[in-house]
Each structure stands twice: as structure tokens, then as C-alpha cells.
Design a protein around this motif. Structure first.
Motif, PDB file in Angstrom:
ATOM      1  N   GLY A 185      -3.414  -5.696 -70.369  1.00  0.00           N
ATOM      2  CA  GLY A 185      -4.846  -5.200 -69.611  1.00  0.00           C
ATOM      3  C   GLY A 185      -4.673  -5.412 -68.390  1.00  0.00           C
ATOM      4  O   GLY A 185      -3.498  -5.819 -67.638  1.00  0.00           O
ATOM      5  N   PRO A 186      -5.633  -4.871 -67.509  1.00  0.00           N
ATOM      6  CA  PRO A 186      -5.967  -5.112 -66.238  1.00  0.00           C
ATOM      7  C   PRO A 186      -5.861  -6.727 -65.914  1.00  0.00           C
ATOM      8  O   PRO A 186      -4.972  -6.550 -65.469  1.00  0.00           O
ATOM      9  N   VAL A 187      -6.686  -7.328 -66.561  1.00  0.00           N
ATOM     10  CA  VAL A 187      -6.328  -9.679 -66.293  1.00  0.00           C
ATOM     11  C   VAL A 187      -5.510  -9.714 -66.604  1.00  0.00           C
ATOM     12  O   VAL A 187      -4.371 -10.593 -65.871  1.00  0.00           O
ATOM     13  N   GLY A 188      -4.366  -9.085 -68.223  1.00  0.00           N
ATOM     14  CA  GLY A 188      -3.317  -9.285 -68.373  1.00  0.00           C
ATOM     15  C   GLY A 188      -2.379  -9.201 -67.249  1.00  0.00           C
ATOM     16  O   GLY A 188      -1.218  -9.723 -66.763  1.00  0.00           O
ATOM     17  N   LEU A 189      -2.431  -7.839 -67.059  1.00  0.00           N
ATOM     18  CA  LEU A 189      -1.124  -7.155 -65.623  1.00  0.00           C
ATOM     19  C   LEU A 189      -1.033  -7.817 -64.413  1.00  0.00           C
ATOM     20  O   LEU A 189      -0.533  -8.156 -63.443  1.00  0.00           O
ATOM     21  N   SER A 190      -2.432  -8.322 -64.030  1.00  0.00           N
ATOM     22  CA  SER A 190      -3.101  -9.115 -62.827  1.00  0.00           C
ATOM     23  C   SER A 190      -2.038 -10.230 -63.030  1.00  0.00           C
ATOM     24  O   SER A 190      -1.876 -11.088 -62.067  1.00  0.00           O
ATOM     25  N   THR A 191      -2.183 -11.005 -63.704  1.00  0.00           N
ATOM     26  CA  THR A 191      -1.762 -12.295 -64.418  1.00  0.00           C
ATOM     27  C   THR A 191      -0.551 -12.551 -64.437  1.00  0.00           C
ATOM     28  O   THR A 191       0.360 -13.388 -63.709  1.00  0.00           O
ATOM     29  N   ALA A 192       0.500 -11.396 -64.604  1.00  0.00           N
ATOM     30  CA  ALA A 192       1.480 -11.439 -64.103  1.00  0.00           C
ATOM     31  C   ALA A 192       2.236 -10.413 -63.456  1.00  0.00           C
ATOM     32  O   ALA A 192       3.288 -11.412 -62.131  1.00  0.00           O
ATOM     33  N   GLN A 193       1.771 -10.193 -62.127  1.00  0.00           N
ATOM     34  CA  GLN A 193       1.099  -9.784 -61.094  1.00  0.00           C
ATOM     35  C   GLN A 193       1.570 -10.975 -60.201  1.00  0.00           C
ATOM     36  O   GLN A 193       2.686 -11.285 -59.807  1.00  0.00           O
TER      37      GLN A 193
END
Length: 351
Positions: A185-193
Motif C-alpha cells: 500500500g502507500p506506506v509499503g510503496l514509500s518504503t520501497a521507493q
């Protein structure tokens, strides 16, 4: 002014409120963007009071009708007496750190206001938040927004993206590490990014195949659909049987939390980010015998929020890609009904 109020039972209202007037040491922010966070769904589904109990948060709401939204970003519209004009002035672009505390305890003095010894006031939960035309806060809760970052980007940093950055800092991660991110989700995508911008190889895991596919645009090298395969086995295949050195759990379920731990190698480091829920593991087999480190990470510090914004500005991280929907204030009912389906990316209320 108008503001969004979570009523529980998947109902929101847009109500009228008096325009705020800044008092000593305060500022009024004209909202430009207010992010929609996954935590909001607790309030949307269960109401504020019940959600506070469920999430283990303490503190009393300042009124029965508290304006929601804890990812606020905008422009200083007015300042009260006692505000040093060399720090904040009318027209400044700012993010709001969504906690206020006593300002005196060690946690507050070091920027960890959410851990205030006397209990933190949480904007958008206990006090009026950013889902409104204006928001009044102490200037101590303001962080300057770099010119290179949009208001939407600032809203993301104010909670979800900042939380991801804080989790990576807690891991003391570097380009020598490999990282598994559970929950895209948004937090996971931010972590990856953010991890990819640090030069880290990222493996992304989710039970939603569309989220797995989308994650590749955010720096995920290997995407794993956990609805079809065992992610722990797949990660061990990708890492020569050893496992990753680090994992971040953003999914919120008991199973992905255990899987995140078991995905790491000996001496692995794991940080839990998602709010609520439980964890059941074999202490000897999963932690002690593997010399693993398990960390809880609750959002981020005010200094960390500033550093996150600067990192994004300096590295040209395209944080705006997180947003898949923009909504107006009067579309609150439609916006949260859509968000509640959990089938898209991140939404934002724009002004």
C-alpha cells in the motif's frame, strides 16, 4: 470553514466550523493538500472513540465533532503573537507534524512528541486535523516544505512516507542490505521507493497482484504475489537460501508479520510499522536462535520529517506517484467509500 468528520459505520459528514484564529505561539494554515491515510479507515469504520480504544491510543477528544485528516500541508495564512518572523511567516509553505505535546519532557524536546510523557495531542484524531479549509496549530508543529516538493508530496511526508523513512532509519539500513517489504500500500510503496533511492535491492510482497505489479515502478526489483506462493520460500530462493538482511512489515496482519521475520537471514533486522493487530512466533526458533532483531517503529520524529523532505528533494524522489486519486472537500463520502475498498493507491483531498 468546512471540515470532514468521521462518524463511524462508514459515514462521514462535511460540517461547518468557525474559522480558526491563532493565539500566542500559534499559526493558521490554509490547507492545500490533506492526505488520506490507511489509519483513517479505523475512524471511518468505527468512529473516533472506539478506534482510540482499539488502537491503544490515550487522550481525550477536544470535541465530539473532530475534523479528521492527519497528513496536512499548506501555506501559513496567519500567525499569532509571540511567533518569531524569522522562523515562520505568512506565505511560508509548510507541513504539519501531526502531534503536539507538553514541549518539556525529553521525548518532546528531541522531536518524538507522539511519545510525550503527558500524552500527545494527535491532529485529526483528538484535535482538529487537515481535512478542512484551515487548521490551527502551534508553530512548534510546523516543518518547512522544500520548494522542490509539491503540496501533495508534503502531505504524504506528513505521515505515510515519513513513517516509511522513519522505519528505514530504525533499521540503520544501507546499500549493503537487501530489503523485503510486506504490504505494498502507500506506506509499503514509500518504503520501497525510498530504499531504492538509497541503493538498496528491494523485494516487494503483497496478496494483491495489481499492487505487486505497480510496485515495480517504485523501485521493487522482485515482486512476489503472496496469494499464490509462499513468500518466505520465494525470498530464500532469491537469496541463495539465506534470506534478506532486513524486512519492513506494512501489511498489518499476523501472518505477514511472522513471514517478514522468517524471511530474514541470521542476524536479520525486522521493523513492524502497521498499526494494530498481534504477532505470534516461536521465540527461540524465529528470534533468539537466529540472532534476529525485532523493532517497532511508530511514525517518525519531527526532525526525521524534515530530513525525509530534504532527502526527497535532494534525490528527486517522485513521491507524487503514490497518489492515484484527488478529491475535493465536498466529495468526502465518495472519497472514503472508494478508499475503503482498498483496491487503489493513495488518495488526497486538495483545496
Amino acid at each position: 470553514m468546512r471540515g470532514i468528520v468521521f462518524q463511524g459505520n462508514c459515514k462521514v459528514d462535511v460540517l461547518n466550523f468557525d474559522d480558526p484564529v491563532p493565539e500566542y505561539g500559534e499559526a493558521v494554515i490554509e490547507m492545500k493538500a490533506s492526505g488520506m491515510c490507511g489509519t483513517d479507515l479505523h475512524y471511518y469504520r468505527h468512529g473516533m472513540a472506539e478506534s482510540l480504544s482499539m488502537l491503544g491510543m490515550r487522550g481525550r477528544m477536544e470535541s465530539e465533532q473532530v475534523i479528521g485528516g492527519h497528513e496536512p500541508c499548506g501555506v501559513v495564512a496567519a500567525v499569532g503573537p509571540g511567533v518569531d518572523p524569522t522562523t515562520f511567516r505568512v506565505g511560508d509553505r509548510v507541513m504539519v507534524f501531526h502531534y503536539a505535546g507538553c514541549s518539556c519532557c525529553d521525548h518532546c524536546r528531541t522531536g518524538w512528541t507522539q511519545l510525550c510523557d503527558r500524552g500527545a495531542r494527535i491532529y485529526g484524531v483528538l484535535s482538529h486535523g487537515g481535512h478542512a479549509n484551515y487548521m490551527k496549530v502551534p508553530v512548534s508543529s510546523l516543518v518547512h516544505l522544500p520548494q522542490e516538493v509539491s503540496f501533495k508530496g508534503g502531505a504524504a511526508i506528513a505521515c505515510g512516507t515519513g513513517t516509511a523513512y522513519g522505519a528505514l532509519l530504525r533499521l540503520d539500513i544501507s546499500a549493503r542490505d537487501t530489503l523485503a517489504v510486506y504490504g505494498l500500500g502507500p506506506v509499503g510503496l514509500s518504503t520501497a521507493q525510498l530504499a531504492a533511492a538509497m541503493g538498496i535491492e528491494v523485494i516487494g510482497i503483497d496478496i494483491n497482484p495489481s499492487r505487486v505489479e505497480r510496485s515495480k515502478a517504485f523501485g521493487v526489483t522482485h515482486g512476489i504475489d503472496a496469494s499464490k506462493v509462499d513468500p518466505v520460500e520465494e525470498i530464500h530462493k532469491l537469496t541463495g537460501g539465506k534470506g534478506v538482511s532486513c524486512a519492513v512489515e506494512c501489511a498489518g496482519g499476523e501472518l505477514p508479520r511472522a513471514q517478514a521475520i522468517r524471511s530474514t537471514k541470521v542476524w536479520g533486522r525486522v521493523v513492524l510499522v502497521a498499526v494494530g493487530g498481534n504477532l505470534t512466533i516461536d521465540a527461540m526458533k524465529d528470534l533468539i536462535g537466529k540472532q534476529r532483531t525485532l523493532i517497532g517503529s511508530f511514525t517518525f520524529s519531527e526532525v526525521g520529517m524534515k530530513d525525509c523532505a530534504r532527502f526527497i528533494a535532494d534525490r528527486g524522489v517522485e513521491v507524487d506517484k503514490l497518489f492515484t486519486e484527488e478529491w475535493r472537500l465536498e466529495q468526502a463520502g465518495e472519497a472514503y467509500a472508494h478508499f475503503n475498498q482498498q483496491t487503489s493507491g493513495k488518495g488526497v483531498v486538495v483545496f
